[in-house]
Design a protein around this motif. Structure first.
Motif, mmCIF file in Angstrom:
data_model
loop_
_atom_site.group_PDB
_atom_site.id
_atom_site.type_symbol
_atom_site.label_atom_id
_atom_site.label_comp_id
_atom_site.label_asym_id
_atom_site.label_seq_id
_atom_site.Cartn_x
_atom_site.Cartn_y
_atom_site.Cartn_z
ATOM 1 N N ALA A 1 0.842 -1.079 -0.039
ATOM 2 C CA ALA A 1 0.315 -0.167 0.098
ATOM 3 C C ALA A 1 0.922 1.126 0.098
ATOM 4 O O ALA A 1 0.405 2.364 -0.547
ATOM 5 C CB ALA A 1 -0.864 0.062 1.264
ATOM 6 N N LEU A 2 1.943 1.389 0.711
ATOM 7 C CA LEU A 2 2.944 2.209 0.586
ATOM 8 C C LEU A 2 3.518 2.666 -0.640
ATOM 9 O O LEU A 2 4.129 3.550 -0.902
ATOM 10 C CB LEU A 2 3.910 2.013 1.842
ATOM 11 N N THR A 3 3.666 1.729 -1.516
ATOM 12 C CA THR A 3 4.011 1.948 -3.069
ATOM 13 C C THR A 3 3.085 2.934 -3.905
ATOM 14 O O THR A 3 3.370 3.867 -4.727
ATOM 15 C CB THR A 3 3.827 0.936 -3.719
ATOM 16 N N HIS A 4 1.933 3.287 -3.049
ATOM 17 C CA HIS A 4 1.111 4.259 -3.626
ATOM 18 C C HIS A 4 1.496 5.734 -3.202
ATOM 19 O O HIS A 4 1.661 5.812 -1.972
ATOM 20 C CB HIS A 4 -0.467 4.225 -2.925
ATOM 21 N N ARG A 5 1.920 6.532 -3.977
ATOM 22 C CA ARG A 5 2.526 7.798 -3.679
ATOM 23 C C ARG A 5 1.936 8.648 -2.738
ATOM 24 O O ARG A 5 2.431 9.227 -1.754
ATOM 25 C CB ARG A 5 3.000 8.524 -5.176
ATOM 26 N N GLY A 6 0.269 8.798 -2.996
ATOM 27 C CA GLY A 6 -0.243 9.548 -2.103
ATOM 28 C C GLY A 6 -0.260 9.340 -0.556
ATOM 29 O O GLY A 6 -0.153 9.882 0.491
ATOM 30 N N LEU A 7 -0.472 7.859 -0.350
ATOM 31 C CA LEU A 7 -0.417 7.294 0.913
ATOM 32 C C LEU A 7 1.156 7.313 1.570
ATOM 33 O O LEU A 7 1.027 7.768 2.533
ATOM 34 C CB LEU A 7 -0.811 5.874 0.819
ATOM 35 N N PHE A 8 2.220 7.140 0.680
ATOM 36 C CA PHE A 8 3.319 7.197 1.243
ATOM 37 C C PHE A 8 3.792 8.686 1.517
ATOM 38 O O PHE A 8 4.465 9.041 2.610
ATOM 39 C CB PHE A 8 4.281 6.861 0.064
ATOM 40 N N THR A 9 3.335 9.683 0.750
ATOM 41 C CA THR A 9 3.557 11.178 1.001
ATOM 42 C C THR A 9 2.812 11.317 2.400
ATOM 43 O O THR A 9 3.530 12.041 3.263
ATOM 44 C CB THR A 9 3.093 12.064 -0.101
ATOM 45 N N LEU A 10 1.695 11.157 2.504
ATOM 46 C CA LEU A 10 1.099 11.455 4.035
ATOM 47 C C LEU A 10 1.721 10.709 5.045
ATOM 48 O O LEU A 10 1.883 11.141 6.075
ATOM 49 C CB LEU A 10 -0.523 11.126 3.751
ATOM 50 N N ALA A 11 2.207 9.304 4.890
ATOM 51 C CA ALA A 11 2.749 8.645 5.922
ATOM 52 C C ALA A 11 4.253 9.300 6.304
ATOM 53 O O ALA A 11 4.483 9.419 7.494
ATOM 54 C CB ALA A 11 2.995 7.088 5.620
ATOM 55 N N ALA A 12 4.742 9.728 5.033
ATOM 56 C CA ALA A 12 6.355 10.385 5.671
ATOM 57 C C ALA A 12 6.027 11.691 6.221
ATOM 58 O O ALA A 12 6.796 11.952 7.204
ATOM 59 C CB ALA A 12 6.862 10.490 4.194
ATOM 60 N N THR A 13 5.068 12.261 5.769
ATOM 61 C CA THR A 13 4.616 13.601 6.528
ATOM 62 C C THR A 13 4.387 13.504 7.883
ATOM 63 O O THR A 13 4.885 14.073 9.051
ATOM 64 C CB THR A 13 3.505 14.360 5.778
ATOM 65 N N ALA A 14 3.731 12.096 8.279
ATOM 66 C CA ALA A 14 3.438 11.982 9.698
ATOM 67 C C ALA A 14 4.381 11.694 10.474
ATOM 68 O O ALA A 14 4.716 11.857 11.434
ATOM 69 C CB ALA A 14 2.068 11.026 9.559
ATOM 70 N N LEU A 15 5.378 10.909 9.649
ATOM 71 C CA LEU A 15 6.597 10.282 10.381
ATOM 72 C C LEU A 15 7.460 11.623 11.017
ATOM 73 O O LEU A 15 7.689 11.672 12.189
ATOM 74 C CB LEU A 15 7.435 9.453 9.587
ATOM 75 N N LEU A 16 7.585 12.507 9.961
ATOM 76 C CA LEU A 16 8.348 13.863 10.518
ATOM 77 C C LEU A 16 7.521 14.734 11.455
ATOM 78 O O LEU A 16 8.183 15.119 12.595
ATOM 79 C CB LEU A 16 8.628 14.563 9.367
ATOM 80 N N TYR A 17 6.210 14.687 11.396
ATOM 81 C CA TYR A 17 5.718 15.488 12.448
ATOM 82 C C TYR A 17 5.524 14.916 13.649
ATOM 83 O O TYR A 17 5.622 15.577 14.727
ATOM 84 C CB TYR A 17 3.992 15.565 11.786
ATOM 85 N N ASN A 18 5.390 13.322 13.618
ATOM 86 C CA ASN A 18 5.189 12.756 14.928
ATOM 87 C C ASN A 18 6.844 13.106 15.866
ATOM 88 O O ASN A 18 6.810 12.688 16.877
ATOM 89 C CB ASN A 18 4.916 11.289 14.748
#
Length: 391
Positions: free
Chosen positions: A207-224
């Motif tokens: 699922a993380l190969t989907h660029r939209g989901l990966f972008t939001l997940a990476a954003t959340a990683l840095l935000y967290n």
């Protein structure tokens, strides 16, 4: 209903099954903030450094993130309700064992077990609330975020009260409250059908190969990273007792709850999810920088923490809604994939913040958190095209 159509009234028009899971969510997220006021006390009683005690957050987050990869696989085979109950039972056992511990190392390992149970619960809880709550996806997410906010506000207050008696008190408190939540889910939640398709362990990674989901997940990683720098490290520089820390983070959590339920949907409707995220992330970076600059001022830190709570509530709701909107897979898989990545940020921050303070000064952890949040804005900018359809 659109992702922004949830009204405040929708929050209260829910079936009993949704309330049961929401109550369990409150208790589950109380477990994060409950430990916060007793971190300095644990360090003092068990002769540990801030970075060592912060491993209580790190082990919890690492295990939560890793376990997220298999929660969907388990849930699709045994069903959502048994998965929720297993997660709650694990938290009951490991929280109790944490209270019985006599060293930081023991507590760190039991917190890892706590994180395992938390992963099974929270990844499944979001999908269950979305499926049983009224008001569509947006209404369910408002309920979910309200539960998170309430749990994270009451958690520190209760942690401070119980921690004032003994640092072991909050661990036993979580165990008892989780037992109540276990009974509520067991009795009030009807059987939720398992997904029609059994997911594989590799589904969240695919699922993380989907660029939209990966972008939001990476954003959340840095935000967290910024989020948990504030949550795990600030108790050590506030120099307060357990009760005072409990009250500070109680008001932090109250602001988080109010903005996640009321303000976030309003901003989404007016500006859209991505512009709202950019604006709030920028404000969070400023708050973290101010905390770094004014780390010697208790007043500055307290005001900044409470303001940060308001900002964090908005970011949490908007990010979760955006993930549910952008995900091309089942909600449970999307939640697992997203949580696997974002909890990594929560795992790194507490330990590294303590180390940065030991290596350099107490100012540096907050500056590092601010930089991480700024980078999250850049990640959103890079992924702007793949997120163009997110409302």
């Amino acid at each position: 209903m659109s992702s922004h159509g949830a009204s405040f009234q929708t929050l209260f028009k829910q079936p009993k099954s949704a309330w049961a899971v929401a109550f369990a969510c409150i208790v589950a997220f109380m477990g994060i903030g409950l430990v916060d006021p007793i971190l300095p006390a644990i360090a003092e009683k068990l002769n540990a450094t801030p970075s060592q005690v912060s491993l209580l957050f790190t082990s919890y987050m690492v295990m939560t993130g890793i376990t997220m990869l298999v929660t969907g696989w388990v849930s699709s085979r045994i069903g959502p309700k048994p998965t929720l109950l297993f997660g709650l039972l694990a938290i009951i056992v490991f929280a109790f064992m944490g209270g019985m511990s006599n060293s930081v190392t023991e507590i760190v390992w039991y917190r890892a077990g706590w994180g395992l149970g938390n992963a099974f619960f929270i990844s499944t809880a979001l999908a269950v609330i979305v499926s049983v709550a009224s008001g569509g996806t947006a209404g369910a997410i408002v309920l979910y975020e309200a539960a998170i906010g309430l749990g994270m506000s009451v958690g520190p207050l209760l942690g401070g009260l119980l921690g004032g008696i003994s640092w072991r008190g909050p661990f036993f408190g979580v165990s008892v409250l989780m037992a109540i939540a276990f009974l509520a889910v067991f009795v009030l939640l009807n059987e939720v059908p398992a997904p029609k398709r059994r997911s594989s362990i590799s589904d969240p990674l695919r699922a993380l190969t989907h660029r939209g989901l990966f972008t939001l997940a990476a954003t959340a990683l840095l935000y967290n990273y910024g989020f948990f720098t504030l949550l795990a490290f600030s108790p050590f520089v506030l120099h307060m007792d357990e009760h005072s820390l409990g009250f500070v983070f109680f008001f932090w959590g109250v602001m988080l709850a109010i903005t996640s339920v009321i303000i976030a949907p309003l901003l989404q409707r007016k500006y859209g999810s991505i512009p709202t995220l950019n604006m709030m992330l920028f404000l969070l970076a400023i708050v973290l920088a101010v905390m770094g600059f004014g780390v010697e001022s208790q007043t500055t830190l307290v005001v900044a923490i409470v303001i940060a709570g308001a900002i964090l509530g908005i970011i949490n709701t908007v990010l979760t809604t955006a993930v549910m909107d952008v995900a091309p897979v089942e909600r449970a898989v999307a939640s697992s994939a997203y949580s696997f990545v974002r909890f990594s940020g929560g795992a790194i921050a507490p330990w590294l913040a303590g180390k940065l303070a030991e290596w350099y000064s107490p100012h540096v952890p907050f500056y590092a958190g601010a930089v991480a949040v700024i980078v999250s804005i850049l990640v959103l900018a890079v992924g702007k095209k793949v997120l163009a359809h997110v409302n």
